[in-house]
Design an enzyme around this catalytic site. Structure first.
Site, PDB file in Angstrom:
ATOM      1  N   CYS A   2       0.859  -1.179   0.000  1.00 52.83           N
ATOM      2  CA  CYS A   2       0.000   0.000   0.000  1.00 52.83           C
ATOM      3  C   CYS A   2       0.901   1.237   0.000  1.00 52.83           C
ATOM      4  O   CYS A   2       2.073   1.157   0.332  1.00 52.83           O
ATOM      5  CB  CYS A   2      -0.887   0.048   1.232  1.00 52.83           C
ATOM      6  SG  CYS A   2      -1.912  -1.397   1.424  1.00 52.83           S
ATOM      7  N   ARG A  28       4.283   0.036  -7.207  1.00 57.11           N
ATOM      8  CA  ARG A  28       4.159  -0.984  -6.166  1.00 57.11           C
ATOM      9  C   ARG A  28       2.984  -1.923  -6.417  1.00 57.11           C
ATOM     10  O   ARG A  28       2.913  -2.989  -5.820  1.00 57.11           O
ATOM     11  CB  ARG A  28       3.924  -0.308  -4.810  1.00 57.11           C
ATOM     12  CG  ARG A  28       4.987   0.662  -4.463  1.00 57.11           C
ATOM     13  CD  ARG A  28       4.667   1.320  -3.149  1.00 57.11           C
ATOM     14  NE  ARG A  28       5.825   1.245  -2.292  1.00 57.11           N
ATOM     15  CZ  ARG A  28       5.911   0.468  -1.244  1.00 57.11           C
ATOM     16  NH1 ARG A  28       4.913  -0.265  -0.883  1.00 57.11           N
ATOM     17  NH2 ARG A  28       7.009   0.441  -0.532  1.00 57.11           N
ATOM     18  N   TRP A  75      -3.385  -2.329  -1.441  1.00 61.06           N
ATOM     19  CA  TRP A  75      -3.143  -3.692  -1.908  1.00 61.06           C
ATOM     20  C   TRP A  75      -3.853  -4.558  -0.878  1.00 61.06           C
ATOM     21  O   TRP A  75      -3.388  -4.675   0.253  1.00 61.06           O
ATOM     22  CB  TRP A  75      -1.636  -3.963  -1.949  1.00 61.06           C
ATOM     23  CG  TRP A  75      -1.239  -5.353  -2.297  1.00 61.06           C
ATOM     24  CD1 TRP A  75      -1.143  -6.413  -1.448  1.00 61.06           C
ATOM     25  CD2 TRP A  75      -0.838  -5.861  -3.576  1.00 61.06           C
ATOM     26  NE1 TRP A  75      -0.727  -7.534  -2.105  1.00 61.06           N
ATOM     27  CE2 TRP A  75      -0.529  -7.223  -3.415  1.00 61.06           C
ATOM     28  CE3 TRP A  75      -0.712  -5.285  -4.844  1.00 61.06           C
ATOM     29  CZ2 TRP A  75      -0.106  -8.027  -4.470  1.00 61.06           C
ATOM     30  CZ3 TRP A  75      -0.284  -6.086  -5.880  1.00 61.06           C
ATOM     31  CH2 TRP A  75       0.011  -7.434  -5.694  1.00 61.06           C
ATOM     32  N   ASN A  99      -1.122   1.715   6.189  1.00 61.80           N
ATOM     33  CA  ASN A  99      -0.367   0.603   5.600  1.00 61.80           C
ATOM     34  C   ASN A  99      -0.074  -0.381   6.715  1.00 61.80           C
ATOM     35  O   ASN A  99       0.276   0.036   7.810  1.00 61.80           O
ATOM     36  CB  ASN A  99       1.004   1.071   5.082  1.00 61.80           C
ATOM     37  CG  ASN A  99       0.889   1.865   3.820  1.00 61.80           C
ATOM     38  OD1 ASN A  99      -0.205   2.079   3.315  1.00 61.80           O
ATOM     39  ND2 ASN A  99       2.024   2.309   3.315  1.00 61.80           N
ATOM     40  N   GLY A 100      -0.158  -1.672   6.432  1.00 57.92           N
ATOM     41  CA  GLY A 100       0.193  -2.655   7.452  1.00 57.92           C
ATOM     42  C   GLY A 100      -0.995  -3.511   7.821  1.00 57.92           C
ATOM     43  O   GLY A 100      -1.997  -3.551   7.093  1.00 57.92           O
ATOM     44  N   GLU A 481      15.083 -23.707 -13.521  1.00 56.42           N
ATOM     45  CA  GLU A 481      14.881 -22.299 -13.172  1.00 56.42           C
ATOM     46  C   GLU A 481      16.211 -21.537 -13.166  1.00 56.42           C
ATOM     47  O   GLU A 481      16.298 -20.401 -13.631  1.00 56.42           O
ATOM     48  CB  GLU A 481      14.171 -22.211 -11.807  1.00 56.42           C
ATOM     49  CG  GLU A 481      13.981 -20.833 -11.230  1.00 56.42           C
ATOM     50  CD  GLU A 481      13.130 -19.902 -12.095  1.00 56.42           C
ATOM     51  OE1 GLU A 481      12.558 -20.334 -13.108  1.00 56.42           O
ATOM     52  OE2 GLU A 481      13.074 -18.705 -11.751  1.00 56.42           O
ATOM     53  N   LYS A 485      16.935 -18.319 -15.473  1.00 57.07           N
ATOM     54  CA  LYS A 485      17.354 -17.019 -14.917  1.00 57.07           C
ATOM     55  C   LYS A 485      18.607 -16.528 -15.625  1.00 57.07           C
ATOM     56  O   LYS A 485      18.711 -15.369 -16.012  1.00 57.07           O
ATOM     57  CB  LYS A 485      17.644 -17.112 -13.408  1.00 57.07           C
ATOM     58  CG  LYS A 485      16.475 -17.239 -12.489  1.00 57.07           C
ATOM     59  CD  LYS A 485      15.702 -15.961 -12.234  1.00 57.07           C
ATOM     60  CE  LYS A 485      14.596 -15.779 -13.218  1.00 57.07           C
ATOM     61  NZ  LYS A 485      13.362 -16.474 -13.023  1.00 57.07           N
ATOM     62  N   GLU A 488      17.868 -15.461 -19.323  1.00 57.56           N
ATOM     63  CA  GLU A 488      17.080 -14.266 -19.607  1.00 57.56           C
ATOM     64  C   GLU A 488      17.770 -12.964 -19.235  1.00 57.56           C
ATOM     65  O   GLU A 488      17.561 -11.957 -19.899  1.00 57.56           O
ATOM     66  CB  GLU A 488      15.647 -14.333 -19.055  1.00 57.56           C
ATOM     67  CG  GLU A 488      15.481 -14.566 -17.604  1.00 57.56           C
ATOM     68  CD  GLU A 488      13.991 -14.582 -17.192  1.00 57.56           C
ATOM     69  OE1 GLU A 488      13.737 -14.966 -16.057  1.00 57.56           O
ATOM     70  OE2 GLU A 488      13.104 -14.190 -17.959  1.00 57.56           O
ATOM     71  N   HIS A 504      22.516 -39.998 -20.873  1.00 58.76           N
ATOM     72  CA  HIS A 504      21.727 -40.362 -22.064  1.00 58.76           C
ATOM     73  C   HIS A 504      21.937 -39.376 -23.212  1.00 58.76           C
ATOM     74  O   HIS A 504      21.147 -39.328 -24.140  1.00 58.76           O
ATOM     75  CB  HIS A 504      20.244 -40.440 -21.699  1.00 58.76           C
ATOM     76  CG  HIS A 504      19.961 -41.500 -20.675  1.00 58.76           C
ATOM     77  ND1 HIS A 504      20.077 -42.842 -20.949  1.00 58.76           N
ATOM     78  CD2 HIS A 504      19.623 -41.403 -19.365  1.00 58.76           C
ATOM     79  CE1 HIS A 504      19.794 -43.540 -19.858  1.00 58.76           C
ATOM     80  NE2 HIS A 504      19.516 -42.689 -18.878  1.00 58.76           N
ATOM     81  N   LYS A 605       7.478  -7.976 -18.842  1.00 62.81           N
ATOM     82  CA  LYS A 605       7.080  -8.536 -17.542  1.00 62.81           C
ATOM     83  C   LYS A 605       5.783  -9.327 -17.673  1.00 62.81           C
ATOM     84  O   LYS A 605       5.623 -10.369 -17.057  1.00 62.81           O
ATOM     85  CB  LYS A 605       6.934  -7.401 -16.514  1.00 62.81           C
ATOM     86  CG  LYS A 605       6.589  -7.869 -15.116  1.00 62.81           C
ATOM     87  CD  LYS A 605       7.747  -8.604 -14.483  1.00 62.81           C
ATOM     88  CE  LYS A 605       7.377  -9.285 -13.177  1.00 62.81           C
ATOM     89  NZ  LYS A 605       8.308 -10.360 -12.827  1.00 62.81           N
TER      90      LYS A 605
HETATM   91  O1  M6R Z   1       3.105 -13.650 -14.939  1.00 65.03           O
HETATM   92  P1  M6R Z   1       3.399 -15.113 -15.213  1.00 65.03           P
HETATM   93  O2  M6R Z   1       3.888 -15.829 -14.007  1.00 65.03           O
HETATM   94  O3  M6R Z   1       2.262 -15.806 -15.876  1.00 65.03           O
HETATM   95  O4  M6R Z   1       4.596 -15.088 -16.258  1.00 65.03           O
HETATM   96  C1  M6R Z   1       5.052 -16.270 -16.838  1.00 65.03           C
HETATM   97  C2  M6R Z   1       6.364 -16.067 -17.538  1.00 65.03           C
HETATM   98  O5  M6R Z   1       6.214 -15.139 -18.574  1.00 65.03           O
HETATM   99  C3  M6R Z   1       7.442 -15.582 -16.566  1.00 65.03           C
HETATM  100  O6  M6R Z   1       7.604 -16.466 -15.502  1.00 65.03           O
HETATM  101  C4  M6R Z   1       8.781 -15.418 -17.289  1.00 65.03           C
HETATM  102  O7  M6R Z   1       9.274 -16.653 -17.672  1.00 65.03           O
HETATM  103  C5  M6R Z   1       9.758 -14.676 -16.378  1.00 65.03           C
HETATM  104  N1  M6R Z   1      10.435 -13.678 -17.117  1.00 65.03           N
HETATM  105  C6  M6R Z   1      10.743 -15.573 -15.730  1.00 65.03           C
HETATM  106  O8  M6R Z   1      11.697 -14.909 -14.985  1.00 65.03           O
END
Ligand code: M6R
Length: 610
Positions: A2, A28, A75, A99-100, A481, A485, A488, A504, A605
């Site tokens: 918030c 936020r 929020w 907030n809180g 994962e 990371k 990307e 394999h 995002k």
């Molecule tokens: O908002 P979502 O969790 O649905 O997004 C899914 C993917 O687009 C997201 O996790 C993407 O792979 C990220 N950039 C990973 O860090």
């Protein structure tokens, strides 16, 4: 999450200071917003659900000539996002933004109701305005009423209060939630975050816990909670606003990695019974869920990796046959779903087109659906029969970190919940699992200490062109994962494999130019097997980063190899700990390469196209 703003002065228009301040807090995330100003002797509140633009549309229609006001972006925690639950909350002449969380909200509400108070919202905040009003009616001064109120309140808060009967002042207080004041001659600004008010003044006063500040146009006084005067000096802040939003971290991603103990804690908070024997999901209809015999999870990217961990948890704890499928594949595959299937759509944003489309496709079969999202009003939340919200707070960095760990912890809670509903675990077993979850934030906190060590280590690894990540069992998804990371944000080619699969095929890739990151927590089944895989890589000249909770010596580690020691944790929760070093590794390598970490090339995002 918030955000709070406040203004008292004649130099500017209250309406625009409040609105612009809220706008600067927009990053936020929020689900509703509102302001309150005093005109004559009347407190006028204007609120809106949804985007700030909705509030702005209302504000544009009115003239505000008040020299004093407070504003808030919400929020939702207690009470769903709605105009009624949006702040400010008013009782008589008293209006409050907060907030809180008021932890003893139910007791205080009951007490007040017994004394005749009538509540209109579902929020915890309303007890604050009700209590202040109660003390004023009891004969106390405005200042004393605010102090008496917070004497009774447990929890965390940053609060600003207006009183239409004393229209020249704002009273502000805080405990565990930030609140700052910026000052100029003849005007004062108040905010939960510096960026909201930094454009007006860089003379900032930081309120301390249990401070009470009385802000008037050209004076400000501070008191402690015994009403003794205290002195608070201003500091000149020379940060640029963007830097401050990141709380001093160079990137949002790094900030968000460090927020994970809090994010996980917030996600589990309030979801266990006091005796730790059951999980509470208020949204669920137990009768609808108890006959579920098959689960299909659908998600993309990092949310998909969290779902793979979820499968291990659901099958291990609640013994439900679970499949996980990439949302972009699920939709077109004509999956076989029957009436006892539950389809779970997992998404940080709740807006990912692939995932929401997959969910809509599943709904056509008449199955029950559950959304796990970090954004309450998102499409996936709206479309699902049941929703569990992660409480990671707004995630700004494109590379998902804290959303991932909160999704994992939701799967853990869901597994316990379904295990109990299906009677495959008893309360004693649930209690043990729940206690492990309650302890996990602190273990994540410990693993954050690896930041500097991995920063140093990244010096030796950032110039490689390819990486392999290996894991087994519940930590195989962490290998995926970790590789995602790195890809990307550093643009280095990386692959994650189940370690047993190396022989394999992929082992052909191993030579001295191929660093291999092992995700190897010390568990009963997989650790020894990973050591065997380690030998296979070593024999072929690969360079190793070995992430482990085993304290045993590793003679086999060669000169160029590195061991990263992580804290011990239960096997089922170990991905929450192993995730931390792979996030740091990607971050520090990318940082050395100078890439745009928070907004890597080609990525968004929220991916709203199929
Ligand atoms: O908002 P979502 O969790 O649905 O997004 C899914 C993917 O687009 C997201 O996790 C993407 O792979 C990220 N950039 C990973 O860090």
């Amino acid at each position: 999450m918030c955000g709070i703003v406040g203004y008292v002065g004649l130099a500017r228009k209250t309406k625009s200071v409040l609105y612009e301040g809220l706008k600067r807090l927009e990053y936020r995330g929020y689900d509703s917003a509102g302001i309150c100003y005093i005109d004559g002797n009347k407190n006028t509140v204007i609120k809106s659900e949804g985007k700030l633009e909705n509030l702005n549309a209302k504000l544009n229609k009115i003239e505000i000539n008040s020299p004093i006001g407070i504003g808030h972006t919400r929020w939702a925690t207690h009470g769903k996002p709605s105009e009624l639950n949006a702040h400010p909350h008013s009782t008589g002449p008293i209006s409050v933004v907060h907030n809180g969380i008021v932890e003893n909200f139910y007791e205080l509400k009951n007490e007040l109701e017994q004394k005749g108070a009538k509540f209109y919202s579902d929020t915890d905040t309303e007890v604050i305005s009700q209590l202040i009003f109660y003390f004023i009616n009891d004969g106390k001064s405005f200042e004393d009423s605010v102090i008496a109120t917070f004497d009774k309140i447990q929890g965390s808060y940053a609060v600003a209060v207006l009183n239409a009967d004393e229209p020249d002042k704002i009273i502000a207080t805080r405990r565990f939630s930030p609140l700052v004041i910026a000052k100029n001659d003849d005007e004062l600004f108040l905010a939960s975050d510096i960026p909201a008010i930094l454009p007006y003044s860089n003379e900032i006063i930081f309120l301390e816990d249990n401070d009470f500040a009385v802000l008037k146009k050209n004076s400000i006084e501070f008191y402690d909670n015994k009403k003794n005067k205290v002195e608070r000096k201003s500091k000149k802040i020379n940060w640029d606003p963007v830097m401050i939003e990141k709380a001093g971290y160079r990137h949002y991603m790094l900030k968000e990695i460090h927020e994970q103990p809090r994010a996980v804690f917030d996600t589990i908070r309030g979801r266990f019974s006091d005796d730790f024997e059951t999980v509470i999901f208020n949204d669920f209809d137990e009768n609808l869920i108890k006959d579920v015999s098959r689960i299909s999870i659908t998600a993309c990217g990092t949310s998909y990796h969290a779902s793979l961990i979820g499968k291990y948890m659901l099958e291990s704890i609640s013994r439900i046959n679970t499949q996980v499928e990439l949302a972009s594949e699920f939709k077109y595959r004509e999956p076989v779903l029957d009436s006892n299937s539950l389809v779970i759509a997992v998404s940080q944003s709740g807006e990912t087109a692939d995932t929401s489309e997959a969910l809509l496709e599943a709904k056509k079969s008449g199955v029950k659906t559950l959304g796990i999202t970090n954004v309450e009003l998102s499409k996936i939340s709206r479309e699902s029969d049941f929703v569990i919200n992660t409480k990671a707070g707004p995630e700004i960095g494109v590379a998902s970190t804290k959303a991932f760990t909160t999704q994992v912890v939701v799967f853990y809670m869901l597994s316990i919940y379904l295990g109990l509903v299906r009677k495959v675990i008893d309360k004693k077993a649930a209690k043990k699992l729940i206690k492990d979850a309650v302890a996990v934030s602190k273990i994540i906190q410990k693993s954050l200490k690896l930041d500097d060590e991995i920063k140093e280590l990244s010096k030796d690894f950032y110039s490689y062109k390819n990486f392999i990540y290996l894991g087994r069992g519940i930590n195989y998804p962490i290998a995926l994962e970790g590789a995602l990371k790195l890809k990307e944000i550093s643009y280095i080619h990386a692959e994650g494999y189940a370690a047993g699969e190396m022989k394999h095929g992929p082992i052909a890739l191993i030579d001295e130019n191929m660093p291999v990151v092992f995700i190897a927590p010390d568990d009963e089944i997989y650790y020894k097997k990973l050591l065997a895989n380690f030998e296979e890589i070593k024999a072929r000249g690969g360079r190793i980063i070995f992430i482990t909770s085993s304290s045993g010596s590793l003679e086999i580690l060669g000169e160029g190899d590195r061991k990263i020691q992580i804290p011990k944790c239960s096997n089922l929760l170990s991905p929450l700990i192993t995730a931390i070093p792979v996030q740091f590794l990607a971050y520090h390598i990318a940082n050395r390469l100078g890439t745009d970490i928070d907004q890597p090339r080609n990525l968004a995002k929220v991916v709203t196209v199929e």
